[in-house]
Scaffold this motif. Structure first.
Motif, mmCIF file in Angstrom:
data_model
loop_
_atom_site.group_PDB
_atom_site.id
_atom_site.type_symbol
_atom_site.label_atom_id
_atom_site.label_comp_id
_atom_site.label_asym_id
_atom_site.label_seq_id
_atom_site.Cartn_x
_atom_site.Cartn_y
_atom_site.Cartn_z
ATOM 1 N N CYS A 54 -22.057 3.808 6.953
ATOM 2 C CA CYS A 54 -23.507 3.928 6.991
ATOM 3 C C CYS A 54 -24.112 2.706 7.661
ATOM 4 C CB CYS A 54 -24.086 4.141 5.596
ATOM 5 S SG CYS A 54 -23.894 2.744 4.463
ATOM 6 N N ILE A 55 -25.347 2.899 8.116
ATOM 7 C CA ILE A 55 -26.091 1.825 8.755
ATOM 8 C C ILE A 55 -27.513 1.873 8.227
ATOM 9 C CG2 ILE A 55 -26.703 3.237 10.780
ATOM 10 C CD1 ILE A 55 -26.242 0.630 12.460
ATOM 11 N N SER A 56 -28.088 0.710 7.992
ATOM 12 C CA SER A 56 -29.386 0.631 7.337
ATOM 13 C C SER A 56 -30.542 0.975 8.258
ATOM 14 C CB SER A 56 -29.584 -0.786 6.779
ATOM 15 O OG SER A 56 -29.550 -1.738 7.826
ATOM 16 N N ARG A 57 -31.699 1.144 7.670
ATOM 17 C CA ARG A 57 -32.931 1.365 8.435
ATOM 18 C C ARG A 57 -33.231 0.130 9.252
ATOM 19 N NH1 ARG A 57 -38.411 1.675 6.145
ATOM 20 N NH2 ARG A 57 -38.879 0.273 7.852
ATOM 21 N N GLY A 58 -34.339 0.204 10.008
ATOM 22 C CA GLY A 58 -34.704 -0.941 10.831
ATOM 23 C C GLY A 58 -33.721 -1.140 11.968
ATOM 24 N N ASP A 59 -33.315 -2.339 12.179
ATOM 25 C CA ASP A 59 -32.403 -2.663 13.268
ATOM 26 C C ASP A 59 -30.945 -2.397 12.931
ATOM 27 O OD1 ASP A 59 -34.420 -5.543 14.217
ATOM 28 O OD2 ASP A 59 -34.475 -3.465 14.931
ATOM 29 N N GLY A 60 -30.692 -1.915 11.722
ATOM 30 C CA GLY A 60 -29.317 -1.608 11.346
ATOM 31 C C GLY A 60 -28.500 -2.847 11.066
ATOM 32 N N ASP A 61 -29.122 -3.830 10.444
ATOM 33 C CA ASP A 61 -28.428 -5.084 10.192
ATOM 34 C C ASP A 61 -27.338 -4.968 9.145
ATOM 35 O OD1 ASP A 61 -31.501 -7.001 10.570
ATOM 36 O OD2 ASP A 61 -30.013 -6.372 12.049
ATOM 37 N N HIS A 62 -27.466 -3.958 8.290
ATOM 38 C CA HIS A 62 -26.477 -3.782 7.222
ATOM 39 C C HIS A 62 -25.644 -2.545 7.491
ATOM 40 C CE1 HIS A 62 -24.686 -3.861 3.248
ATOM 41 N NE2 HIS A 62 -25.014 -2.583 3.104
ATOM 42 N N THR A 63 -24.337 -2.715 7.489
ATOM 43 C CA THR A 63 -23.427 -1.585 7.662
ATOM 44 C C THR A 63 -22.357 -1.616 6.573
ATOM 45 O OG1 THR A 63 -22.004 -2.857 9.154
ATOM 46 C CG2 THR A 63 -23.748 -1.531 10.176
ATOM 47 N N GLU A 64 -21.827 -0.461 6.287
ATOM 48 C CA GLU A 64 -20.741 -0.348 5.306
ATOM 49 C C GLU A 64 -19.701 0.626 5.842
ATOM 50 O OE1 GLU A 64 -21.881 0.442 1.247
ATOM 51 O OE2 GLU A 64 -23.766 -0.651 1.483
ATOM 52 N N TYR A 65 -18.456 0.434 5.413
ATOM 53 C CA TYR A 65 -17.367 1.293 5.862
ATOM 54 C C TYR A 65 -16.476 1.663 4.681
ATOM 55 C CZ TYR A 65 -18.658 -0.337 10.505
ATOM 56 O OH TYR A 65 -19.348 -0.634 11.661
ATOM 57 N N ALA A 66 -15.971 2.886 4.713
ATOM 58 C CA ALA A 66 -14.966 3.292 3.749
ATOM 59 C C ALA A 66 -13.649 2.597 4.082
ATOM 60 C CB ALA A 66 -14.780 4.806 3.796
ATOM 61 N N PRO A 67 -12.776 2.454 3.110
ATOM 62 C CA PRO A 67 -11.475 1.829 3.394
ATOM 63 C C PRO A 67 -10.721 2.506 4.530
ATOM 64 C CG PRO A 67 -11.806 1.974 1.039
ATOM 65 C CD PRO A 67 -12.950 2.708 1.681
ATOM 66 N N SER A 68 -10.890 3.817 4.663
ATOM 67 C CA SER A 68 -10.190 4.549 5.718
ATOM 68 C C SER A 68 -10.706 4.202 7.107
ATOM 69 C CB SER A 68 -10.309 6.057 5.488
ATOM 70 O OG SER A 68 -11.666 6.461 5.545
ATOM 71 N N MET A 69 -11.893 3.631 7.164
ATOM 72 C CA MET A 69 -12.524 3.296 8.437
ATOM 73 C C MET A 69 -12.547 1.797 8.721
ATOM 74 S SD MET A 69 -13.631 6.070 9.997
ATOM 75 C CE MET A 69 -12.118 6.886 9.512
ATOM 76 N N LYS A 70 -12.404 1.004 7.688
ATOM 77 C CA LYS A 70 -12.556 -0.430 7.859
ATOM 78 C C LYS A 70 -11.512 -0.985 8.814
ATOM 79 C CE LYS A 70 -14.358 -2.273 4.364
ATOM 80 N NZ LYS A 70 -14.651 -2.816 3.012
ATOM 81 N N GLY A 71 -11.999 -1.725 9.799
ATOM 82 C CA GLY A 71 -11.108 -2.325 10.783
ATOM 83 C C GLY A 71 -10.852 -1.475 12.013
ATOM 84 N N ARG A 72 -11.215 -0.209 11.972
ATOM 85 C CA ARG A 72 -10.999 0.630 13.154
ATOM 86 C C ARG A 72 -12.207 1.498 13.492
ATOM 87 N NH1 ARG A 72 -8.515 5.946 12.433
ATOM 88 N NH2 ARG A 72 -8.709 6.580 10.238
ATOM 89 N N ALA A 73 -13.320 1.292 12.855
ATOM 90 C CA ALA A 73 -14.528 2.044 13.167
ATOM 91 C C ALA A 73 -15.705 1.091 13.323
ATOM 92 C CB ALA A 73 -14.822 3.073 12.075
ATOM 93 N N THR A 74 -16.636 1.496 14.167
ATOM 94 C CA THR A 74 -17.865 0.727 14.354
ATOM 95 C C THR A 74 -19.038 1.683 14.378
ATOM 96 O OG1 THR A 74 -16.704 -0.928 15.682
ATOM 97 C CG2 THR A 74 -19.108 -0.883 15.824
ATOM 98 N N ILE A 75 -20.012 1.421 13.517
ATOM 99 C CA ILE A 75 -21.238 2.209 13.513
ATOM 100 C C ILE A 75 -22.338 1.369 14.135
ATOM 101 C CG2 ILE A 75 -21.926 1.458 11.191
ATOM 102 C CD1 ILE A 75 -23.037 4.304 10.745
ATOM 103 N N SER A 76 -23.179 1.996 14.933
ATOM 104 C CA SER A 76 -24.265 1.275 15.589
ATOM 105 C C SER A 76 -25.439 2.210 15.792
ATOM 106 C CB SER A 76 -23.799 0.699 16.929
ATOM 107 O OG SER A 76 -23.387 1.726 17.800
ATOM 108 N N LYS A 77 -26.580 1.634 16.059
ATOM 109 C CA LYS A 77 -27.754 2.460 16.311
ATOM 110 C C LYS A 77 -28.553 1.906 17.469
ATOM 111 C CE LYS A 77 -30.978 2.484 13.150
ATOM 112 N NZ LYS A 77 -31.810 2.394 11.918
ATOM 113 N N ASP A 78 -29.193 2.803 18.178
ATOM 114 C CA ASP A 78 -30.114 2.458 19.256
ATOM 115 C C ASP A 78 -31.426 3.136 18.910
ATOM 116 O OD1 ASP A 78 -31.640 2.325 21.585
ATOM 117 O OD2 ASP A 78 -29.880 2.374 22.881
ATOM 118 N N ASN A 79 -32.345 2.380 18.345
ATOM 119 C CA ASN A 79 -33.601 2.987 17.896
ATOM 120 C C ASN A 79 -34.410 3.574 19.049
ATOM 121 O OD1 ASN A 79 -33.270 2.492 15.125
ATOM 122 N ND2 ASN A 79 -34.058 0.414 15.330
#
Length: 131
Positions: A54-79
């Motif tokens: 997940c990625i937070s509202r606003g500029d997306g400064d806060h992100t979280e990843y499940a263990p299955s994704m950590k280290g090999r996934a990147t979430i980003s947003k372009d408002n």
């Protein structure tokens, strides 16, 4: 009509990378994503839905990843483009599933991004990892 439109996915080789996109469309605001946190889920055949990131509202400064994704996934947003992307690297057969994005409105100052409920869901996109 307010909706999340997904793209990406398809048949990919093991070990490759994939980028899934989720575009907010039809909202009153031309750029609605600053008001929403966005989550990614997946559901494999015969399995329960799994939260991925997940990625937070606003500029997306806060992100979280499940263990299955950590280290090999990147979430980003372009408002400006009303788009959230999830890139997953080192794909393996266990990543085969239908992938969904979901948006939940968050109040200003709320940097959390996970939620039990969501206001909008994407239509889903199938990912098959196979040689």
């Amino acid at each position: 009509q307010e909706q999340l439109v997904q793209s990406g996915g398809g048949l990919v080789q093991p070990g490759s990378s994939l980028t899934l996109s989720c575009v907010a469309s039809g909202f009153v605001s031309d750029a609605p994503l600053p008001y929403y946190a966005v989550n990614w889920f997946r559901q494999a055949p015969g399995k329960e839905r799994e939260w991925l990131s997940c990625i937070s509202r606003g500029d997306g400064d806060h992100t979280e990843y499940a263990p299955s994704m950590k280290g090999r996934a990147t979430i980003s947003k372009d408002n400006a483009k009303s788009t959230v992307t999830l890139q997953i690297n080192s794909l393996k057969s266990d990543d085969t599933a239908d992938y969904y994005c979901a948006a939940v409105i968050k109040f200003a100052g709320d940097s959390s991004c996970r939620s039990a409920e969501h206001d909008f869901w994407g239509q889903g996109t199938a990912v098959t990892v196979s040689s």
